[in-house]
Design an enzyme around this catalytic site. Structure first.
Site, PDB file in Angstrom:
ATOM      1  N   GLN A  86      13.769 -15.253   9.613  1.00 14.80           N
ATOM      2  CA  GLN A  86      13.102 -13.959   9.521  1.00 14.80           C
ATOM      3  C   GLN A  86      13.985 -12.886  10.142  1.00 14.80           C
ATOM      4  O   GLN A  86      14.241 -12.890  11.340  1.00 14.80           O
ATOM      5  CB  GLN A  86      11.749 -13.995  10.237  1.00 14.80           C
ATOM      6  CG  GLN A  86      11.006 -12.662  10.160  1.00 14.80           C
ATOM      7  CD  GLN A  86       9.612 -12.719  10.752  1.00 14.80           C
ATOM      8  OE1 GLN A  86       9.026 -13.795  10.900  1.00 14.80           O
ATOM      9  NE2 GLN A  86       9.067 -11.567  11.097  1.00 14.80           N
ATOM     10  N   CYS A  92       6.596 -12.082   8.272  1.00 16.17           N
ATOM     11  CA  CYS A  92       6.290 -13.499   8.489  1.00 16.17           C
ATOM     12  C   CYS A  92       5.293 -14.046   7.476  1.00 16.17           C
ATOM     13  O   CYS A  92       5.369 -15.222   7.100  1.00 16.17           O
ATOM     14  CB  CYS A  92       5.778 -13.730   9.909  1.00 16.17           C
ATOM     15  SG  CYS A  92       4.299 -12.787  10.343  1.00 16.17           S
TER      16      CYS A  92
END
Length: 217
Positions: A86, A92
């Site tokens: 990420q 997310c």
């Protein structure tokens, strides 16, 4: 770089996935508890489980301890596990969904579109380079932006702190993997099976995404 957070809402997530070419028969659903009666309401087969949880110092401490243990003792990770880092704040939810689909592409007939193209183009890349590539994947980014405005809660500003985080759990090649884009690697939690993903005695209870109101994360 920051995106608007995606809501923990199966309707929003399903629309996101279907807009990117995931077949309509694949559906996200809420899991309301761990007892057998509630687990029995979850449609089978279960291909992946998303966990939404509030971020805290405990999460950071656990992450650091877990990564230190992996560095010290090592772990076995199947070469077939698809994992991306990420790089974008509030991404997310989308990353957890990508992890869920990418690690089940042998079971999901993914239609042509932005997600299939992204996975095809990124298979040979490192997790870091996949994360970098996601920052330029306009089709996925625009779909995320569109769906981040939907749901029951008010979308915060992209630069507003969001204290929730999504991770995905999948079965791959006989093991249960935790896929958290903030960690340095996938985490192998040991053996499991496709048909016992929700019920395996050794599976972490934290793998369940409880329905506790829709929030952006």
């Amino acid at each position: 770089m920051a995106w608007l957070p995606l809501e923990s809402n199966p309707d929003v997530m399903n629309k996101f996935l279907h807009n990117l070419g995931v077949p309509d028969k694949c559906q996200m659903v809420d899991v309301y508890g761990l007892d057998s009666d509630l687990l029995a309401t979850v449609p089978q087969p279960v291909l992946a489980v998303l966990l939404l949880f509030p971020c805290s110092e405990k999460y950071d401490e656990h992450k650091a301890a877990q990564e230190a243990e992996v560095n010290e003792k090592g772990q076995t990770v199947s070469e077939n596990v698809y994992y991306l880092k990420q790089m974008v704040t509030n991404a997310c939810g989308t990353i957890a969904l990508i992890h869920s689909i990418a690690n089940n592409d042998d079971k999901i007939q993914l239609g042509d579109g932005h997600l299939k193209q992204f996975l095809d183009d990124s298979r040979a890349l490192s997790p870091h380079d996949r994360g970098e590539m996601l920052q330029k994947a306009d089709g996925i980014i625009n779909t995320h932006k569109e769906l981040a405005m939907e749901g029951q809660s008010v979308a915060p500003d992209a630069d507003e702190p969001v204290n929730y985080h999504f991770v995905a759990f999948v079965h791959k090649d006989g093991d249960l993997y935790e896929l958290d884009g903030r960690k340095s690697s996938p985490i192998n939690h040991g053996s499991t099976s496709e048909d016992k993903l929700l019920e395996e005695p050794g599976a972490p209870v934290s793998m369940i995404k409880f329905s506790q109101g829709n929030v952006k994360a």
